[in-house]
Design a protein around this motif. Structure first.
Motif, short mmCIF file in Angstrom:
data_model
loop_
_atom_site.label_atom_id
_atom_site.label_comp_id
_atom_site.label_asym_id
_atom_site.label_seq_id
_atom_site.Cartn_x
_atom_site.Cartn_y
_atom_site.Cartn_z
N UNK A 203 1.01 -1.19 0.14
CA UNK A 203 0.08 -0.05 -0.08
C UNK A 203 0.77 1.19 -0.07
N UNK A 204 1.79 1.22 0.82
CA UNK A 204 2.70 2.42 0.88
C UNK A 204 3.51 2.65 -0.51
N UNK A 205 3.94 1.83 -1.17
CA UNK A 205 4.46 1.81 -2.37
C UNK A 205 3.54 2.28 -3.23
N UNK A 206 2.14 1.87 -3.25
CA UNK A 206 1.25 2.53 -4.60
C UNK A 206 1.16 3.96 -3.92
N UNK A 207 1.02 4.39 -2.78
CA UNK A 207 0.84 5.63 -2.38
C UNK A 207 2.04 6.72 -2.93
N UNK A 208 3.26 5.92 -3.02
CA UNK A 208 4.43 6.91 -3.41
C UNK A 208 4.30 7.04 -5.08
N UNK A 209 4.18 5.84 -5.63
CA UNK A 209 4.39 6.06 -6.99
C UNK A 209 3.15 6.63 -7.91
N UNK A 210 2.05 6.49 -7.43
CA UNK A 210 0.83 6.73 -8.24
C UNK A 210 0.33 8.27 -7.77
N UNK A 211 -0.40 8.72 -8.48
CA UNK A 211 -0.78 10.35 -8.29
C UNK A 211 -1.38 10.48 -7.07
N UNK A 213 -3.92 10.96 -4.20
CA UNK A 213 -5.44 10.79 -4.19
C UNK A 213 -5.88 9.66 -5.01
N UNK A 214 -4.98 8.79 -5.52
CA UNK A 214 -5.40 7.48 -6.01
C UNK A 214 -6.11 6.57 -5.07
N UNK A 215 -7.36 6.08 -5.37
CA UNK A 215 -8.16 5.26 -4.56
C UNK A 215 -7.28 4.11 -4.49
N UNK A 216 -7.35 3.52 -3.26
CA UNK A 216 -6.83 2.20 -2.88
C UNK A 216 -8.00 1.67 -2.19
N UNK A 217 -8.55 0.63 -2.50
CA UNK A 217 -9.97 0.09 -2.09
C UNK A 217 -9.65 -1.38 -1.75
N UNK A 218 -10.53 -2.01 -1.14
CA UNK A 218 -10.76 -3.14 -0.88
C UNK A 218 -12.07 -3.69 -1.20
N UNK A 219 -12.38 -4.42 -2.38
CA UNK A 219 -13.47 -4.97 -2.95
C UNK A 219 -13.87 -6.26 -2.40
N UNK A 220 -13.26 -6.82 -1.07
CA UNK A 220 -13.81 -8.14 -0.85
C UNK A 220 -12.91 -9.12 -0.41
N UNK A 221 -11.63 -8.90 -0.70
CA UNK A 221 -10.68 -9.93 -0.62
C UNK A 221 -10.27 -9.61 0.99
N UNK A 222 -10.53 -10.58 1.84
CA UNK A 222 -10.35 -10.46 3.40
C UNK A 222 -8.73 -10.36 3.74
N UNK A 223 -8.15 -11.14 3.03
CA UNK A 223 -6.75 -11.00 3.35
C UNK A 223 -6.02 -9.90 2.84
N UNK A 224 -6.34 -8.93 2.10
CA UNK A 224 -5.80 -7.88 1.27
C UNK A 224 -6.04 -6.67 2.06
N UNK A 225 -5.36 -5.46 1.64
CA UNK A 225 -5.53 -4.18 2.09
C UNK A 225 -6.46 -3.34 1.37
N UNK A 226 -6.40 -2.14 1.54
CA UNK A 226 -7.43 -1.27 0.99
C UNK A 226 -8.47 -0.82 1.75
N UNK A 227 -9.04 0.55 1.50
CA UNK A 227 -9.87 1.09 2.31
C UNK A 227 -11.52 0.35 1.74
#
Length: 227
Positions: A203-211, A213-227
């Protein structure tokens, strides 16, 4: 049509898990000798799978063991159909309702929706048939015959995923959805990238390299990150 091109990854994005690995596991379990051969080969093949530059070769090794005796590309399609039929309940349960709702909203809006996946395209299409998206275009990894089995010829992954999307005639990407750091070329090419179901450690890597405000979401994978 709105003119927007929207690209979805498949594994951990529309589907909870690695669909290609699930297929290969089923191929290997079809007979005891395949399972034993895969166990014996694992110390060599698993390290290849673990690293991006060699991943295609590791995957090819397991696929070759699983398809030994299969002499034509269309034979794999028949095996995929059998696998999806045999394991229909588990496969259907792995499709992510939140993801499918977002996908349908894009289609309802007239967007051009494309699935680009490291899995065989026939596998993704067969799974999407469960939810009436059989007409959805899919770009995926392609195989070829080799010494009595099949190996991966084109791995739809990382930079090669973008090359295959471009080779299929698609233009600028408006929105891209993916879970994977291997899809950074896809996410960075999109005007509006969306990270879904990432590994928590990424997650931290995505926040660093993507623009910002890029959404980082969880769509139902229980063992994964995201809001």
């Amino acid at each position: 049509m709105s003119g927007k091109l929207v690209v979805f990854d498949f594994d951990h994005t529309l589907y909870d898990g690695d669909s290609g690995s699930h297929l290969v596991g089923w191929l290997l379990k079809r007979s005891a000798w395949r399972s034993v051969a895969a166990i014996l080969a694992a110390p060599v093949l698993l390290p290849l799978v673990a690293f991006l530059p060699t991943r295609r070769f590791g995957i090819s090794g397991f696929l070759w063991i699983g398809t030994l005796g299969t002499h034509a590309r269309h034979d794999l399609d028949a095996l995929i159909d059998q696998y999806v039929t045999d394991d229909a309940a588990n496969i259907r349960a792995r499709l992510l309702p939140k993801a499918l709702t977002v996908l349908q909203k894009h289609r309802d809006a007239g967007d051009e929706v494309l699935v680009a996946t490291g899995a065989p395209p026939e596998l993704a299409r067969a799974i999407l048939d469960f939810v009436a998206h059989q007409d959805l275009p899919v770009i995926g990894s392609l195989s070829r015959p080799f010494l009595g089995g099949l190996v991966t010829r084109e791995h739809c992954h990382h930079d090669n995923k973008m090359r295959m999307v471009r080779a299929a005639g698609h233009g600028p990407i408006d929105v891209a959805y993916s879970d994977s750091a291997a899809d950074l070329p896809l996410l960075l090419a999109a005007r509006a990238p969306v990270v879904v179901n990432p590994k928590r450690g990424r997650v931290d890597m995505f926040r660093r390299v993507l623009p910002p405000g890029t959404p980082i979401l969880n769509w139902g994978c229980a063992d994964r990150g995201g809001d």
